[in-house]
Design a protein around this motif. Structure first.
Motif: not given
Length: 401
Positions: A201-211, A250-259
C-alpha cells in the motif's frame, strides 16, 4: 549471587508472552553472573522444555528469588512479599480496577518497578511492546475491511507461528482504491506502517491524500500538527500542544471525508481535542467504514470505541444513530470497530524476543549494576511498604479518595 525468577503469567485472559526467551534467559545467566529460574507454565509461547534445553531450571515456586520478572499484572495471591517485582501494573494513571493490587503490593512490602515507567534521561520509554501492537493492529484493520466487504480471507495473526509467517498473508491482500489514515508518529505507528508498506500500500502526503484521487489503495501518516490547530489561529507548536493541549482544537474532520479505514495509533491526552464526535459520524460526508483503534481509549478520542474487544472476538459494529454497539458486520450504516486491547499477544514469540532484547541491553545492566543514570530509581513505584517520592501522588488513589 542474585536470583532472578520468571513468573508464570496468572492474569485471565491468559497472556502467552514472556519477559525473556530461553536464549535470552541463558544469556542473562552467563553475562551477569546471576541465577535464573523459570516457574513452570503450560501457557507460554516458549515451553518448559525450551527453557530446560537452554540450561535453565524449571521450578514450582519462585518465592526464594530476589527479582521476579513478569509481563501482565500479577494476581494478588501470587505476589511474593518483600521481593522486587517487574510487570505492567496499570496503576500509575490511578486505574480503579487495580487499586487493590497496589494496596496489596504496599502491604507486602514489595518493590514494584513498572515496565512502563522505565525511561532514559530525556523521559522516553526504553522498553515496550508498542511496535507489535502497531503491527497486529494494522493487520487486524486490513483483515476487518476484508471481512466487511468479502474481499479476501486472511488468517488471524494469532493463527500464524510468528511475524515471518504472518507476512506470507500479505500477498492475499487485494484492496480497492481506498484511503487509509494512520495517526501518530511513535513505535506503534511505525509498526503499523511496516504492515501497510509490506502489503504494497503506497504512502502519500497528507496534502495529496486530501486533494488527489488515486487508482490504487494509499495511506497517509498523520502527526498531531496535521489534525490539530491553535484556537487563537497561531502556529502549531508540538511541545506546547503536549504540555497545554487545551490551547488547541481538533481539525480531523477534513480527513473523515476522504478516509475508508482509520488506524488510530496516537497517544491521546484527555485534555486534548477528540478526533471527532458522534454527531460528526452521522453527517453525510463522513466516510470512515472501519476503525482499528490500537490506542483503545474507551469513549476517548473516538466515540465509537465504547468497549475493548478480544482476540477471540475482535470486532463489533457501532451504530451511530442510536449510539449503541451491535453485532459485527450487520448493517452497512454502522462502523466496524477493532479495539483489541492486548494486540501484541497475537504474536507472542516475536513480541517477547523484541522486549527481551531491550531488557537485556537497556535495563538489566542498570538493575544489576550501579544505576548511575537513575533508570531503576525513576521507575520504582513502591519500596519498603511505601510509595516513592515520585509516585507519592498515588497516595489518595491508594486511600480510595
Amino acid at each position: 549471587m542474585k536470583k532472578i525468577g520468571i513468573i508464570k503469567e496468572g492474569k485471565v485472559p491468559i497472556d502467552r508472552r514472556v519477559p525473556l526467551s530461553p536464549i535470552q534467559a541463558k544469556q542473562v545467566k552467563e553475562s551477569f553472573n546471576v541465577e535464573v529460574v523459570v516457574q513452570t507454565s503450560d501457557i507460554r509461547c516458549f515451553s518448559d522444555d525450551d527453557y530446560r534445553n537452554a540450561g535453565l531450571e524449571i521450578v514450582e515456586s519462585i518465592d526464594d528469588c530476589d527479582i521476579i520478572l513478569g509481563v501482565k499484572e500479577v494476581p494478588m495471591d501470587m505476589l511474593v512479599p518483600s521481593k522486587t517485582h517487574f510487570f505492567f501494573s496499570h496503576t500509575i494513571k490511578k486505574q480503579d480496577y487495580n487499586r487493590d493490587l497496589l494496596r496489596t503490593i504496599l502491604e507486602k512490602r514489595i518493590t514494584l518497578i513498572d515496565w512502563e515507567t522505565l525511561t532514559n534521561e530525556n523521559g522516553n520509554r526504553i522498553i515496550a511492546f508498542g511496535r507489535w501492537a502497531g503491527i497486529v493492529g494494522a493487520y487486524n484493520g486490513i483483515w476487518t475491511y476484508g471481512k466487511r466487504y468479502n474481499l479476501f480471507d486472511l488468517r488471524r495473526a494469532h493463527e500464524c507461528f510468528d511475524y515471518e509467517d504472518l507476512k506470507t498473508e500479505f500477498r492475499k491482500i487485494k484492496l480497492p482504491h481506498i484511503k487509509i489514515a494512520l495517526t501518530g508518529g511513535g513505535r506503534v505507528t511505525k509498526g503499523a506502517m511496516e504492515v501497510l508498506l509490506g502489503a504494497g500500500i503506497r504512502q502519500v502526503t497528507p496534502y495529496a491524500y486530501l486533494n488527489e484521487k488515486f487508482n490504487e489503495p494509499v495511506f497517509t501518516q498523520l502527526n498531531s500538527r496535521d489534525y490539530n490547530r491553535k484556537r487563537d489561529g497561531g502556529e502549531f507548536q508540538r511541545n506546547e500542544f503536549y504540555k497545554n493541549p487545551e490551547l488547541y482544537e481538533g481539525d480531523f474532520l477534513k480527513y473523515t471525508k476522504e478516509t475508508d479505514i482509520l488506524i488510530a495509533c496516537a497517544y491521546w491526552d484527555p485534555a486534548a481535542p477528540v478526533l471527532f464526535k458522534r454527531e460528526d459520524i452521522i453527517r453525510d460526508d463522513f466516510d470512515i467504514k472501519v476503525i482499528a483503534d490500537i490506542t483503545c481509549d474507551i469513549e476517548g478520542s473516538i466515540p465509537s470505541t465504547k468497549k475493548p474487544s478480544t482476540i477471540d472476538d475482535p470486532i463489533y459494529d457501532y451504530n451511530p444513530s442510536d449510539n449503541e454497539i451491535e453485532q459485527a458486520l450487520t448493517d452497512e450504516g454502522n462502523i466496524t470497530v477493532m479495539a483489541v486491547d492486548n494486540l501484541p499477544c497475537e504474536l507472542p514469540r516475536d513480541a517477547s524476543e523484541s522486549f527481551g532484547n531491550e531488557l537485556v541491553k537497556s535495563v538489566l545492566p542498570h538493575l544489576l549494576g550501579s544505576d548511575e543514570k537513575g533508570i531503576i530509581e525513576r521507575a520504582t513505584i513502591t519500596t519498603e511498604g511505601a510509595l516513592t517520592s515520585k509516585y507519592a501522588y498515588l497516595q489518595d488513589y491508594v486511600d480510595g479518595k
